[in-house]
Design a protein around this motif. Structure first.
Motif, mmCIF file in Angstrom:
data_model
loop_
_atom_site.group_PDB
_atom_site.id
_atom_site.type_symbol
_atom_site.label_atom_id
_atom_site.label_comp_id
_atom_site.label_asym_id
_atom_site.label_seq_id
_atom_site.Cartn_x
_atom_site.Cartn_y
_atom_site.Cartn_z
ATOM 1 N N ARG B 386 0.811 -1.228 0.000
ATOM 2 C CA ARG B 386 0.000 0.000 0.000
ATOM 3 C C ARG B 386 0.842 1.275 0.000
ATOM 4 O O ARG B 386 0.636 2.171 -0.812
ATOM 5 C CB ARG B 386 -0.893 -0.062 1.240
ATOM 6 C CG ARG B 386 -1.622 1.162 1.567
ATOM 7 C CD ARG B 386 -2.319 1.001 2.896
ATOM 8 N NE ARG B 386 -3.515 0.182 2.798
ATOM 9 C CZ ARG B 386 -4.184 -0.267 3.851
ATOM 10 N NH1 ARG B 386 -3.752 -0.009 5.067
ATOM 11 N NH2 ARG B 386 -5.282 -0.977 3.707
ATOM 12 N N GLU B 387 1.822 1.348 0.897
ATOM 13 C CA GLU B 387 2.581 2.596 1.026
ATOM 14 C C GLU B 387 3.488 2.846 -0.173
ATOM 15 O O GLU B 387 3.910 3.981 -0.421
ATOM 16 C CB GLU B 387 3.383 2.600 2.339
ATOM 17 C CG GLU B 387 4.417 1.494 2.485
ATOM 18 C CD GLU B 387 3.825 0.223 3.111
ATOM 19 O OE1 GLU B 387 2.608 0.011 2.997
ATOM 20 O OE2 GLU B 387 4.613 -0.553 3.698
ATOM 21 N N GLU B 396 -4.881 4.491 3.530
ATOM 22 C CA GLU B 396 -5.420 3.367 4.313
ATOM 23 C C GLU B 396 -6.644 2.731 3.669
ATOM 24 O O GLU B 396 -7.042 1.637 4.052
ATOM 25 C CB GLU B 396 -5.720 3.800 5.756
ATOM 26 C CG GLU B 396 -6.879 4.742 5.938
ATOM 27 C CD GLU B 396 -6.497 6.204 5.712
ATOM 28 O OE1 GLU B 396 -7.361 7.054 5.934
ATOM 29 O OE2 GLU B 396 -5.353 6.494 5.301
ATOM 30 N N ASP B 400 -4.102 -3.588 0.749
ATOM 31 C CA ASP B 400 -2.796 -3.745 1.405
ATOM 32 C C ASP B 400 -1.759 -4.247 0.418
ATOM 33 O O ASP B 400 -0.575 -3.916 0.534
ATOM 34 C CB ASP B 400 -2.932 -4.726 2.575
ATOM 35 C CG ASP B 400 -3.832 -4.164 3.655
ATOM 36 O OD1 ASP B 400 -3.320 -3.534 4.578
ATOM 37 O OD2 ASP B 400 -5.066 -4.332 3.555
#
Lengths: 106, 533
Positions: B386-387, B396, B400
């Motif tokens: 995700r990041e 968020e 994921d």
């Protein structure tokens, strides 16, 4: 649900009047069989032939009117994890009135 | 500044367009290529219509604008709940309001996540709005009678329908293919007519029209459209479908030509797609695979999919087939193209938050190790966490783990006895590589640029309009598209940061109480509308 509730926040009769006007505006040129006046007993699916996308549109339109992005409609759209099959105008008016009352008193 | 026209072609790819140009089928496109610049335009990490067009419209990635899928969900103990995304979910300002509040008149047609419309100086007909809702969705409201007055106006012809989107992913029966192509031609004609009317009758500085038939026809007719497959078409019927699909593109080319002619020679023209397209040849049943690993639990009696489906007709009914108390990871929708991990929080079961990094790393390792049982080849070629894929304040809400499957397809959410199944026939699916073209005053001629990012389009359009580029844009001005003399005469300017959209509750905090100030605002609005004495 009772249709006689008086709660702080936005009065129920105001909510109902606005809701009926919104529904009249939405459905005025729909090709449906319903020929009566929209009132508390009118059913979204049974009378106005709402489809799921129309429910979304109604929710967003009401959210705009009341400056609320998310009015928490899943509380009446879902019952035991399943989508309800229909909703009356009175149910929605009650829900909105109670929502405003809760928010006001929180 | 120059008057600026953006022609959006959903899912257009040079794979198809170049072949049609080479065959002499697209005279406008051919002229545009020779008189302007071209480049491959890379989509968002999940090359999907709502996040990609929203990035094009906002100049920032999904981690900033918050649109990841056709729907917005939130987790509950009983599984996810969600509704179709709306403009209320877009967390970043669009170029439409940016241009409008700086004095530019805007016409914006058929872009997703535009309803409810943020008021602008101009006209908006939002995309992904059903025929029934068109009347109450257009901006301003008095635009609708003008649409109705168009010759042959039929909202059903060009408005969005859930059925259309479903067919685009799941396919149509061969006997319905011809009708489907005619439907898509009518859809494009409808948007063309609206654009032509407004461009003729209203003053404008920026007009943007999105033609989404390209995406739909490529999903369902890819095997007839893909130039590399043309030689394998064996029946008269298949060759007829190819001719019809080509006719669809010829019509589209003619619409574009007429709009550009109407805009006039002093208008800069930009053509962009949100992503490209390619073949998908197999189905990876990701939820079935997760179940086999113990990450997802089906409720007893859940039947396996036997219809090669990526998704279920009724997503919330489908969620009832999953035991959410036992499920730790799942694919929420095929279109989101990734895996969500259920992390425990009050009222919602899931993995303990402190185990998230190791849980995710193990899951990724197992995904990358999953192999086609018949060949031993890996199926998940790459993943992005995700990041990495969606950095930003609202990441968020992203999956994921975003998947990159070997055939470019999206995973199926359905239960199945096998994890990998070849498709009965090839269909089209998205690819990251879209298209960018530009031509007109100040644009270089005949140049091919290196690969661009879809976020680069927004600052480029603002520059073309003579406006500063907001300091918080992620995209960069495509300087290579412009002649040096143009850049010298009108040096690019950096402006103040964008303004957060003004629609309600942009914080997304559902549990905010209504303050007295909020209530006063609502009551005042109702009073103004005549609902209170």
């Amino acid at each position: 649900m009772s249709t006689e509730k008086v709660v702080p926040g936005v009065p129920r009769d105001v909510v109902l009047k606005q809701l009926i006007e919104t529904l009249n505006d939405m459905t005025s040129d729909w090709d449906i069989d319903f020929s009566g006046q929209i009132g508390e007993k009118t059913m979204l699916v049974g009378d106005l032939a709402f489809e799921s996308i129309d429910v979304v549109h109604l929710i967003v339109t009401l959210g705009q009117l009341y400056d609320e992005k998310d009015l928490g409609f899943e509380q009446i759209l879902l019952e035991d994890g399943r989508y309800v099959t229909d909703l009356s105008v009175a149910q929605i008016a009650d829900f909105l009135t109670e929502t405003f009352a809760k928010k006001r008193t929180r | 500044m120059a008057r600026t026209l953006l022609l959006g072609l959903d899912s257009a790819t040079f794979t198809v367009m170049d072949a049609l140009v080479a065959d002499g089928r697209l005279p406008f496109f051919t002229r545009c290529l020779s008189e302007g610049v071209r480049a491959e335009l890379l989509s968002t990490p999940n090359p999907l219509t709502p996040p990609a067009w929203t990035t094009l419209m906002t100049g920032v990635g999904p981690g900033r604008h918050g649109i990841y899928d056709f729907m917005r969900f939130h987790e509950r103990a009983e599984g996810p709940f969600g509704t179709l995304v709306t403009s209320n979910d877009v967390q970043s300002e669009t170029i439409w309001t940016l241009a409008s509040r700086q004095g530019r008149r805007v016409i914006c047609l058929n872009f997703p996540a535009m309803f409810p419309v943020q008021p602008i100086e101009g006209f908006v007909v939002p995309g992904y709005v059903s025929a029934r809702q068109l009347k109450t969705s257009v901006y301003p409201r008095d635009l609708y009678p003008r649409l109705k007055a168009l010759p042959g106006f039929d909202p059903k012809e060009f408005s969005w329908s859930m059925d259309e989107t479903r067919k685009a992913v799941e396919g149509v029966a061969p006997e319905d293919c011809e009708r489907w192509i005619h439907y898509l031609m009518g859809k494009d004609r409808g948007w063309f007519q609206i654009a032509r009317m407004l461009m003729r009758e209203e003053p404008w500085d920026l007009t943007a029209v999105l033609f989404d038939g390209v995406d739909r026809i490529q999903h369902l007719c890819w095997r007839y459209i893909d130039p590399t497959l043309a030689g394998s078409l064996s029946s008269d019927w298949e060759r007829k479908m190819r001719r019809m699909a080509i006719t669809y593109f010829e019509h589209l080319d003619a619409y574009l030509a007429e709009l550009v002619a109407l805009a006039g020679p002093q208008t800069r023209v930009f053509i962009a797609s949100d992503h490209g397209a390619g073949s998908t040849t197999e189905i990876f049943y990701a939820n079935a695979w997760l179940a086999s690993k113990g990450y997802l639990t089906w409720r007893e009696g859940t039947p396996p999919d036997r219809d090669d489906r990526l998704s279920a007709p009724h997503i919330f009914e489908f969620y009832k087939t999953i035991d959410w108390q036992q499920t730790k990871a799942y694919v929420r929708s095929s279109s989101a193209n990734g895996i969500y991990i259920r992390t425990a929080r009050p009222g919602i079961p899931g993995i303990p938050p402190e185990t998230y990094p190791t849980f995710r790393a193990k899951l990724i390792s197992e995904l990358l190790d999953f192999r086609d049982p018949s060949t031993g080849e890996t199926v998940v070629k790459r993943v992005m966490v995700r990041e990495e894929a969606f950095p930003g304040a609202v990441m968020e809400e992203a999956p994921d783990i975003t998947l990159f499957l070997r055939d470019g397809g999206h995973p199926s959410i359905m239960p199945c006895e096998v994890f990998l199944k070849p498709r009965g026939e090839i269909i089209g699916m998205h690819r990251p590589e879209g298209i960018f073209l530009a031509c007109g005053p100040g644009i270089r001629r005949g140049a091919t640029l290196s690969t661009l990012q879809i976020a680069d389009v927004a600052p480029t359009l603002l520059y073309s309009l003579g406006l500063p580029i907001p300091s918080d844009f992620e995209g960069k001005l495509i300087e290579g598209a412009f002649e040096r003399t143009c850049l010298e005469a009108e040096p690019p300017r950096t402006g103040v940061a964008t303004t957060a959209p003004t629609s309600p509750n942009k914080s997304g905090e559902r549990e905010d109480g209504m303050t007295e100030e909020d209530e006063a605002k609502v009551l005042e609005r109702l009073r103004h509308l005549g609902y209170l004495d």
